[in-house]
Design an enzyme around this catalytic site. Structure first.
Site, PDB file in Angstrom:
ATOM      1  N   ASP A 106       0.812  -1.211   0.000  1.00 16.70           N
ATOM      2  CA  ASP A 106       0.000   0.000   0.000  1.00 16.70           C
ATOM      3  C   ASP A 106       0.850   1.267   0.000  1.00 16.70           C
ATOM      4  O   ASP A 106       1.904   1.324   0.647  1.00 16.70           O
ATOM      5  CB  ASP A 106      -0.891  -0.022   1.256  1.00 16.70           C
TER       6      ASP A 106
ATOM      7  N   GLU B 247       1.209  -0.309  -4.944  1.00 12.30           N
ATOM      8  CA  GLU B 247       0.219   0.701  -5.298  1.00 12.30           C
ATOM      9  C   GLU B 247       0.892   2.067  -5.293  1.00 12.30           C
ATOM     10  O   GLU B 247       1.120   2.656  -4.242  1.00 12.30           O
ATOM     11  CB  GLU B 247      -0.956   0.686  -4.310  1.00 12.30           C
TER      12      GLU B 247
END
Length: 518
Positions: free
Chosen positions: A269, A299
């Site tokens: 993340d 990400e």
């Protein structure tokens, strides 16, 4: 100025080119996208507004055999640990070691269930030959157990390098003692000096502030995205990736998490907010310590191929990224009412420039309705978007739970009946050489010629964001005489492949058809 290049000069240039190419390490995207000789497909098995009923792991457990039948080869599970509250999706990461095992934050289970239910779901997936990717949230921590008094300065939210106040003391939520877990799994306790900053001063309670901590070695991590001057700070208590105790603890946790659940890979993340070299080294450490060549996808949410390429270079190309620019191309095409130039649908995307490092997706939990990065591809265009990601040779595609099963809280219908035929096309037919026909403003297509490992494979995908039409496309001379039909059911009738291996394939307006030899 004209340059003369003899044989030696040419060989020198060729050698230099090869050195550049071979300096990019092998990536596991190629392995995952062609899983054991068949096409690999990932599913993101959650959306933001799942019910807080503690049954999601049970749903995943019972769904494993169905996912296998649809050609899903890997599942990305949601953040599995205790968040700041029971209803936390997991991105307000409180205790990474509590997978629904300890009574903390007023609950034993997480939003998704208990640790035993999670492990049962993982076992079910593994028994069905499906890999498991764990979500990894290392940028910040939320739900602290207590406050600490910390020296800090305020910074300009639009330029975090600009200090707008002098130094003073704030009351920050930075103490993590984990009273319900104690020292089980880890004895590490987090204190203010393990963080770089926060956005809340409990003593003053003022909104729209960002506080950068003062103290020995305290500064924003420098190797991050340059948006807002320095985009180290995102939310909650921002973890200091320059602190050696932090680096060691997060590495230890990564190994523990992998071994505890038997993970096959990670989705990492918010990497544009994390020191790039930390992510690179963390992945290398977990791979080395576990002896597993873990798949990893990051990400990096930015519609900027140059920024993404810079990240990949700084991390030595040792993992893949989600193709955010492709997502925005799909979103913009869906909003353009037939006026998008479909010839350019792959322009500026990771899958176009670096296909071996591209995880393609249509939507996810961040782009869904009412989320901060909302950019939800319109319903009419979703089948086209999934055909663009699932039936092509390049990239490793991910299917979003919210598209497949719907988002009931926001009236988003399940598109399972539309996506299933495209998954079937990927599983059975999308093999062999690819021929592109990206040559019309509205109507584009491509074919796959099939291979001997998959009898009857080969397909012709054609789509239009405007009026319907047709396109002659080559599928292979060995297909001559075959009678093909549209696996999506959008077009009736058949196409007979001519003696030269060509077919005249048609499509409805604002639609997609995938023609195969059924």
């Amino acid at each position: 100025m004209k340059m003369r290049t003899g044989k030696k000069g040419f060989l020198s240039i060729l050698l230099a080119f090869l050195l550049v190419i071979t300096s990019i390490p092998f990536t596991l995207v190629d392995v995952e996208a062609h899983h054991n000789g068949t096409n690999g497909t990932m599913m993101q098995y959650f959306e933001w507004y799942l019910p807080n009923d503690g049954n999601h792991w049970n749903r995943l457990n019972s769904d494993a055999s169905n996912l296998k039948s649809k050609g899903i080869t890997a599942v990305w599970i949601p953040p599995a640990w205790k968040g700041a509250s029971q209803n936390d999706v997991g991105y307000g990461a409180y205790d990474l070691y509590d997978l629904g095992e300890f009574n903390q934050k007023g609950t034993v289970r997480t939003k998704y269930g208990t640790r035993s239910q999670l492990q049962a779901a993982v076992t079910s997936l593994k028994n069905n030959g499906i890999q498991v990717y764990g979500d990894v949230v290392m940028n910040h921590k939320g739900g602290a157990d207590a406050t600490e008094m910390v020296r800090a300065v305020e910074v300009n939210p639009n330029n975090r390098n600009q200090e707008v106040t002098g130094e003073y003391t704030i009351e920050a939520w930075t103490r993590f003692d984990f009273p319900g877990r104690g020292n089980t799994h880890s004895s590490f306790k987090w204190r203010w000096y393990h963080f770089d900053g926060v956005d809340w001063d409990q003593s003053r309670r003022l909104n729209n502030r960002i506080y950068k901590f003062r103290g020995h070695g305290k500064a924003w991590d420098w190797e991050v995205d340059t948006e807002n001057g320095n985009y180290d700070y995102l939310m909650y208590a921002d973890i200091d990736m320059d602190h050696p105790e932090v680096v060691n603890e997060l590495r230890n946790w990564g190994v523990w998490y992998t071994n505890t659940l038997g993970l096959d890979g990670f989705r990492i993340d918010a990497v544009k907010h994390i020191k790039y070299s930390f992510t690179r080294d963390w992945i290398n450490h977990v791979r080395s310590a576990t002896g597993k060549n873990m798949f990893a996808v990051a990400e990096f949410w930015k519609n900027d191929l140059g920024a993404i390429e810079n990240y990949l270079q700084k991390t030595n190309w040792n993992h893949s990224v989600f193709d955010v620019p492709l997502h925005y191309n799909l979103y913009n095409a869906s909003k353009s009412g037939g006026n998008y130039d479909m010839r350019n649908i792959f322009n500026g995307t990771v899958v176009q420039r670096h296909p071996s490092h591209a995880v393609t997706f249509v939507d996810n939990h961040d782009s869904q309705p009412e989320e901060a990065l909302e950019s939800f591809v319109e319903e009419w265009f979703k089948p086209l978007a999934y055909a663009l990601t699932l039936t092509r040779e390049q990239g490793y595609p991910s299917v979003f739970y919210g598209d497949y099963y719907g988002i009931p809280t926001h009236g988003v219908p399940a598109m399972r009946s539309k996506i299933d035929p495209i998954l079937e096309a990927r599983q059975k037919y999308a093999y062999g050489k690819q021929n592109d026909y990206l040559d019309h403003h509205n109507i584009i297509g491509w074919t796959r010629e099939g291979n001997t490992a998959h009898p009857n494979s080969g397909l012709a995908t054609i789509m239009s964001d405007g009026a319907g039409g047709s396109k002659w496309m080559f599928v292979g001379r060995n297909k001559a005489g075959q009678v093909w039909s549209d696996i999506t059911g959008n077009r009736t009738g058949t196409v007979t492949i001519n003696a030269d291996g060509w077919g005249n394939f048609s499509v409805n307006g604002g639609s997609v058809s995938i023609w195969v030899n059924k």
